[in-house]
Design a protein around this motif. Structure first.
Motif, PDB file in Angstrom:
ATOM      1  N   ILE A   1      -0.751   1.305   4.319  1.00 60.61           N
ATOM      2  CA  ILE A   1      -0.696   1.910   3.000  1.00 60.61           C
ATOM      3  C   ILE A   1      -1.238   0.927   1.973  1.00 60.61           C
ATOM      4  CG2 ILE A   1       0.782   2.806   1.144  1.00 60.61           C
ATOM      5  CD1 ILE A   1       2.950   3.799   3.320  1.00 60.61           C
ATOM      6  N   ASP A   2      -2.407   1.235   1.463  1.00 64.41           N
ATOM      7  CA  ASP A   2      -2.753   0.582   0.292  1.00 64.41           C
ATOM      8  C   ASP A   2      -2.283   1.258  -1.020  1.00 64.41           C
ATOM      9  OD1 ASP A   2      -4.560  -0.175  -2.047  1.00 64.41           O
ATOM     10  OD2 ASP A   2      -5.701  -1.321  -0.594  1.00 64.41           O
ATOM     11  N   LEU A   3      -1.683   0.750  -1.961  1.00 66.76           N
ATOM     12  CA  LEU A   3      -1.141   1.390  -3.124  1.00 66.76           C
ATOM     13  C   LEU A   3      -2.012   1.850  -3.888  1.00 66.76           C
ATOM     14  CD1 LEU A   3       1.475  -0.106  -2.082  1.00 66.76           C
ATOM     15  CD2 LEU A   3       2.181  -0.728  -4.427  1.00 66.76           C
ATOM     16  N   GLY A   4      -3.267   1.600  -3.943  1.00 69.35           N
ATOM     17  CA  GLY A   4      -4.601   2.260  -4.849  1.00 69.35           C
ATOM     18  C   GLY A   4      -5.203   3.386  -4.073  1.00 69.35           C
ATOM     19  N   HIS A   5      -4.582   3.791  -2.883  1.00 68.69           N
ATOM     20  CA  HIS A   5      -5.667   4.674  -2.213  1.00 68.69           C
ATOM     21  C   HIS A   5      -4.846   6.044  -2.234  1.00 68.69           C
ATOM     22  CE1 HIS A   5      -7.820   1.352   0.001  1.00 68.69           C
ATOM     23  NE2 HIS A   5      -7.867   1.246  -0.967  1.00 68.69           N
ATOM     24  N   HIS A   6      -4.404   6.671  -3.127  1.00 68.79           N
ATOM     25  CA  HIS A   6      -3.731   8.029  -3.142  1.00 68.79           C
ATOM     26  C   HIS A   6      -4.269   8.504  -4.482  1.00 68.79           C
ATOM     27  CE1 HIS A   6      -0.965   5.154  -1.038  1.00 68.79           C
ATOM     28  NE2 HIS A   6      -0.841   6.068  -0.020  1.00 68.79           N
TER      29      HIS A   6
ATOM     30  N   ALA B   1      -7.568   4.590 -10.601  1.00 67.30           N
ATOM     31  CA  ALA B   1      -8.247   5.068  -9.345  1.00 67.30           C
ATOM     32  C   ALA B   1      -7.768   3.809  -8.398  1.00 67.30           C
ATOM     33  CB  ALA B   1      -9.641   4.943  -9.265  1.00 67.30           C
ATOM     34  N   ASP B   2      -8.852   3.211  -7.518  1.00 64.01           N
ATOM     35  CA  ASP B   2      -8.338   2.016  -6.683  1.00 64.01           C
ATOM     36  C   ASP B   2      -8.516   0.850  -7.507  1.00 64.01           C
ATOM     37  OD1 ASP B   2      -7.650   0.626  -4.519  1.00 64.01           O
ATOM     38  OD2 ASP B   2      -9.558   0.893  -3.584  1.00 64.01           O
ATOM     39  N   ASP B   3      -7.937   0.472  -8.570  1.00 63.32           N
ATOM     40  CA  ASP B   3      -8.001  -0.519  -9.646  1.00 63.32           C
ATOM     41  C   ASP B   3      -7.931  -1.861  -9.088  1.00 63.32           C
ATOM     42  OD1 ASP B   3      -8.374   1.793 -10.841  1.00 63.32           O
ATOM     43  OD2 ASP B   3      -6.499   1.781 -12.197  1.00 63.32           O
ATOM     44  N   ASP B   4      -7.114  -1.873  -8.062  1.00 69.66           N
ATOM     45  CA  ASP B   4      -6.850  -3.319  -7.476  1.00 69.66           C
ATOM     46  C   ASP B   4      -6.246  -4.282  -8.684  1.00 69.66           C
ATOM     47  OD1 ASP B   4      -7.302  -2.860  -4.831  1.00 69.66           O
ATOM     48  OD2 ASP B   4      -9.514  -3.473  -4.889  1.00 69.66           O
ATOM     49  N   LEU B   5      -5.465  -3.803  -9.618  1.00 69.76           N
ATOM     50  CA  LEU B   5      -4.864  -4.661 -10.336  1.00 69.76           C
ATOM     51  C   LEU B   5      -3.684  -5.416  -9.887  1.00 69.76           C
ATOM     52  CD1 LEU B   5      -4.840  -2.314 -13.392  1.00 69.76           C
ATOM     53  CD2 LEU B   5      -6.452  -4.143 -13.090  1.00 69.76           C
TER      54      LEU B   5
ATOM     55  N   ILE C   1      -1.512  -8.736   0.266  1.00 71.42           N
ATOM     56  CA  ILE C   1      -2.283  -8.234  -1.133  1.00 71.42           C
ATOM     57  C   ILE C   1      -3.512  -7.846  -0.908  1.00 71.42           C
ATOM     58  CG2 ILE C   1      -2.708  -9.231  -3.304  1.00 71.42           C
ATOM     59  CD1 ILE C   1      -0.060 -10.896  -3.452  1.00 71.42           C
ATOM     60  N   ASP C   2      -3.917  -6.943  -1.484  1.00 72.10           N
ATOM     61  CA  ASP C   2      -5.442  -6.801  -1.466  1.00 72.10           C
ATOM     62  C   ASP C   2      -5.591  -6.196  -2.845  1.00 72.10           C
ATOM     63  OD1 ASP C   2      -7.779  -5.849  -1.132  1.00 72.10           O
ATOM     64  OD2 ASP C   2      -7.374  -3.826  -0.143  1.00 72.10           O
ATOM     65  N   GLN C   3      -6.081  -7.614  -3.542  1.00 74.32           N
ATOM     66  CA  GLN C   3      -6.573  -7.288  -5.261  1.00 74.32           C
ATOM     67  C   GLN C   3      -7.968  -7.850  -5.624  1.00 74.32           C
ATOM     68  OE1 GLN C   3      -1.832  -7.253  -6.615  1.00 74.32           O
ATOM     69  NE2 GLN C   3      -3.387  -9.051  -7.125  1.00 74.32           N
TER      70      GLN C   3
ATOM     71  N   TYR D   1      -6.128   4.143   5.316  1.00 74.51           N
ATOM     72  CA  TYR D   1      -6.698   5.286   4.558  1.00 74.51           C
ATOM     73  C   TYR D   1      -7.184   5.286   2.993  1.00 74.51           C
ATOM     74  CZ  TYR D   1      -1.852   6.273   2.931  1.00 74.51           C
ATOM     75  OH  TYR D   1      -0.619   5.802   2.536  1.00 74.51           O
ATOM     76  N   LYS D   2      -7.957   5.952   2.566  1.00 73.74           N
ATOM     77  CA  LYS D   2      -8.301   6.066   0.969  1.00 73.74           C
ATOM     78  C   LYS D   2      -8.964   7.525   0.744  1.00 73.74           C
ATOM     79  CE  LYS D   2     -11.450   3.280  -2.158  1.00 73.74           C
ATOM     80  NZ  LYS D   2     -11.728   2.047  -2.353  1.00 73.74           N
ATOM     81  N   PHE D   3      -8.615   8.086  -0.266  1.00 78.57           N
ATOM     82  CA  PHE D   3      -8.905   9.278  -0.367  1.00 78.57           C
ATOM     83  C   PHE D   3     -10.414   9.771  -0.779  1.00 78.57           C
ATOM     84  CE2 PHE D   3      -7.897  10.850  -4.848  1.00 78.57           C
ATOM     85  CZ  PHE D   3      -7.851   9.692  -5.472  1.00 78.57           C
TER      86      PHE D   3
HETATM   87 MN    MN Z   1      -8.784  -0.462  -1.835  1.00 81.90          MN
END
Ligand code: MN
Ligand code: RM4
Ligand code: MN
Length: 382
Positions: free
Chosen positions: A214-219, A249-253, A282-284, A181-183
């Motif tokens: 859970i993608d850590l950048g999607h909240h 935001a969804d910075d993917d760092l 990993i999704d970066q 999910y991603k807001f």
């Molecule tokens: Mn993403």
């Protein structure tokens, strides 16, 4: 540091991170893409980079693939290329966001013909996963609307569920469906799978082999991600992670680069969950940093977060909690978090043939210069 029991080193050795094929290619922002020397020209070379990350870390034994970005004529040959390098195929990711037909959505599109096309792509990804020996399809649905009234929110949800039910019914027994999910982004008013609740309800509707990713950048800022981990784990619906870090935001760092304490707390929840670890991917998107080095550092950060979580004195923690001692439990977590686990991680890596210091070893190995000389950017296919 007190002597580290061997079982902690052994558990650290069980950590397997999937690195993403798409994380090795050039990426950028909507303002520009900076080409990097040595950028892989195709999926074969993206896999080679993933193998180099695994060689150094001994912890990145799987590579997640994205279709059609990683499409080849001969999937058997791709599987052999991957396995010959000591890797296996991680999750297969369908791409439901780039085809011009998906402008107004894919699985939720008002036009049934577009929904059929998107469903057919997911069905094809089931077959691709079977051919590659993958056990998961990992869906990120970019669908959504930009303006109130643009489409009927309930109808969109019903359309999505109908498509996913068709895919789920066709899913081979050894595969699972991960629902991410991603807001927001690319939709800016209403995203069709915006949060963990929408993803979980979708999974419950589909069946036991559908789980939340859970993608850590999607909240939204401030979301307590470790609490979501605990909740989904308790419900038996925690499918896995897309690790990265974000500031805005969804910075993917690089994972652990902004908020290492959050990462540690997530691993504490994973350690508290019985059974094997969920899928850890990993999704970066590395825009300015060297890609292989960024991936190596990410894997090292994950090892260190897991090592610290394994060091928490869980008996003392449970006792402090039972006593209602507000700060004792917190201080026990800080004790583990402040421990320098680099020697422990080095031991776990070298025990499995990895490097004591993977980043230093990568830098001295000449890998970056070698691939920069070998890979002619004129021949880049994606
Ligand atoms: Mn993403
Ligand atoms: C999205 C999401 C997906 C990833 C794409 C490229 O923001 O995180 O997982 O596949 O980006
Ligand atoms: Mn993701």
């Amino acid at each position: 540091m007190p002597a580290v029991p061997d079982h902690i080193v052994a558990r650290l050795g069980e950590l397997t991170i999937e690195t993403p094929s798409w994380g090795y290619g050039d990426s950028g922002t909507r303002f520009g893409v900076f080409p990097q020397p040595g950028r892989p020209r195709d999926v074969w070379e993206r896999v080679d980079d993933a193998a180099e990350v695994h060689r150094l870390t001994a912890t990145a034994g799987a590579v997640a693939l994205h279709f059609p970005w990683d499409a080849v004529d001969d999937l058997g040959a791709l599987r052999r290329h991957i396995e010959d390098r000591g890797l296996r195929v991680g999750a297969v990711n369908p791409n439901l966001f780039q085809d011009p037909a998906y402008k107004l959505g894919s699985l939720t599109h008002p036009d049934a013909a577009v929904r059929e096309r998107a469903t057919a792509h997911m069905l094809e990804c089931l077959e691709i996963a079977t051919a590659l020996g993958s056990t998961a399809q990992s869906l990120w649905l970019a669908d959504g609307t930009n303006y109130a009234g643009q489409d009927d929110l309930r109808a969109r949800r019903r359309r999505m569920l109908a498509c996913l039910e068709e895919v789920y019914a066709a899913m081979p027994a050894e595969q699972e469906l991960l629902v991410e999910y991603k807001f927001f982004e690319p939709a800016f008013y209403a995203t069709d799978l915006a949060d963990w609740g929408s993803a979980l309800l979708t999974c419950v509707r589909l069946g036991e082999r559908a789980k939340v990713l859970i993608d850590l950048g999607h909240h939204a800022q401030g979301t307590n991600v470790e609490q979501l981990v605990a909740l989904l784990a308790e419900e038996g619906r925690l499918g896995g992670f897309h690790f990265n870090n974000r500031k805005y935001a969804d910075d993917d760092l690089i994972v652990g680069s902004v908020n290492p304490f959050e990462l540690f707390l997530i691993f504490c929840e994973l350690v508290a969950t019985p059974g094997p670890l969920p899928r850890l991917t990993i999704d970066q998107s590395h825009n300015v940093e060297p890609k292989v080095e960024a991936m190596v550092l990410s894997v090292v950060n994950l090892q260190e977060a897991y090592a610290k979580a394994l060091l928490v004195d869980t008996d003392a923690l449970a006792a402090a909690q039972a006593d209602g001692d507000v700060l004792a439990g917190h201080e026990l977590l800080l004790d583990a978090f402040r421990t320098d686990v680099r020697p422990l991680c080095a031991r776990a890596r070298t025990a499995r043939g990895g490097a004591e210091d993977p980043v230093a070893e990568l830098r001295s190995s000449g890998y970056a210069a070698r691939v920069a000389a070998e890979r002619d950017p004129q021949e880049i296919t994606r």
